[in-house]
Write a protein that holds these residues in place. Sequence first.
Motif, PDB file in Angstrom:
ATOM      1  N   LYS A  93       0.836  -1.205   0.000  1.00  0.00           N
ATOM      2  CA  LYS A  93       0.000   0.000   0.000  1.00  0.00           C
ATOM      3  C   LYS A  93       0.869   1.253   0.000  1.00  0.00           C
ATOM      4  O   LYS A  93       0.616   2.197  -0.763  1.00  0.00           O
ATOM      5  CB  LYS A  93      -0.925  -0.004   1.219  1.00  0.00           C
ATOM      6  N   GLU A 102      -2.345   4.014  -7.065  1.00  0.00           N
ATOM      7  CA  GLU A 102      -3.636   3.751  -6.430  1.00  0.00           C
ATOM      8  C   GLU A 102      -4.730   3.587  -7.491  1.00  0.00           C
ATOM      9  O   GLU A 102      -4.937   4.451  -8.332  1.00  0.00           O
ATOM     10  CB  GLU A 102      -4.012   4.899  -5.506  1.00  0.00           C
ATOM     11  N   GLU A 125      -4.671  -5.447   1.884  1.00  0.00           N
ATOM     12  CA  GLU A 125      -4.969  -4.017   1.837  1.00  0.00           C
ATOM     13  C   GLU A 125      -4.181  -3.342   0.717  1.00  0.00           C
ATOM     14  O   GLU A 125      -4.687  -2.464   0.010  1.00  0.00           O
ATOM     15  CB  GLU A 125      -4.631  -3.369   3.179  1.00  0.00           C
ATOM     16  N   GLY A 126      -2.945  -3.781   0.522  1.00  0.00           N
ATOM     17  CA  GLY A 126      -2.138  -3.247  -0.571  1.00  0.00           C
ATOM     18  C   GLY A 126      -2.706  -3.598  -1.932  1.00  0.00           C
ATOM     19  O   GLY A 126      -2.734  -2.765  -2.840  1.00  0.00           O
ATOM     20  N   THR A 129      -5.610  -1.447  -2.629  1.00  0.00           N
ATOM     21  CA  THR A 129      -5.167  -0.103  -2.995  1.00  0.00           C
ATOM     22  C   THR A 129      -4.764  -0.031  -4.465  1.00  0.00           C
ATOM     23  O   THR A 129      -5.024   0.965  -5.148  1.00  0.00           O
ATOM     24  CB  THR A 129      -3.970   0.320  -2.113  1.00  0.00           C
ATOM     25  N   CYS A 130      -4.146  -1.073  -4.959  1.00  0.00           N
ATOM     26  CA  CYS A 130      -3.633  -1.073  -6.329  1.00  0.00           C
ATOM     27  C   CYS A 130      -4.717  -1.261  -7.388  1.00  0.00           C
ATOM     28  O   CYS A 130      -4.612  -0.739  -8.503  1.00  0.00           O
ATOM     29  CB  CYS A 130      -2.596  -2.186  -6.500  1.00  0.00           C
TER      30      CYS A 130
END
Length: 263
Positions: A93, A102, A125-126, A129-130
């Motif tokens: 993230k 993002e 979570e990362g 985000t991507c």
Amino acid sequence: MESPSAQTDSWSPSNYSYHARFVSTIPQDLVSLLSPKSHERILDIGCGDGVLTFQIQQMCKECIGIDKSSRMVEAARAAGCKDVRVVDGGRLKEWAISEGFEGTFDAVFSNAALHWIKNQEAVVEGIRTCLKLGGRLVLEMGGKGNVQVIEKSMASALDKRGYNGASLSPWVFPSQETYSSLLTNASFQISSINLFPRPTKLPTDLRGWIDTFGHLYIQNLDDKEKEDVINEVIEMCKPEVYNEKDGSWTIMYVRLRVIAYLV
């Protein structure tokens, strides 16, 4: 953000290629499930030496491969991968935000990598985000029960020497239920999730496998202690993984395969 390349990198591309090429050759159908499109931007987490990354890059507009190991990234570049970068997947993230990624990827792909990241919540979570809204996640990783005989033997050998063997494991092998909850809580809609056994015959032997994948367990031991632990683990595992008739070694892999969409 501290560069992963500045940290100790004990990965060996030559060991990986010689002892563990099956990691990228067996799950070829995973790329088919990803089904890259010519207009898409795809992120490959844990690209390793780039064998699958290179294939994906030929099929889509852009594929960025990331790996925590600078040595593996160098090997991927040498293999012809166009855009591979040293990135810690556990800090995905933070990287995505700092690089302006993002919500920019149509898909995130990962093979045999995410179980090396202890903080599973952080990597999911990362990934969220991507991804673009509606973007897909296609992954395969070690699941509950993966290489269990090796994990137990390694912990036992280390415990006998005064270490907390379980705490030194570099892996996380989630159950289907645990990973389903993790994804659902992160706003993913699961299309399919399967936990299945994959007995894997090694191209060399168990020592080669340990040198390639088990090194992080024992990286802080001195040379003699490392050798003693490896020899003991081999002897403990031998009844279950060694075939005396043909001299082959077969490890029980258990894989967790997921297709999910960000909603």
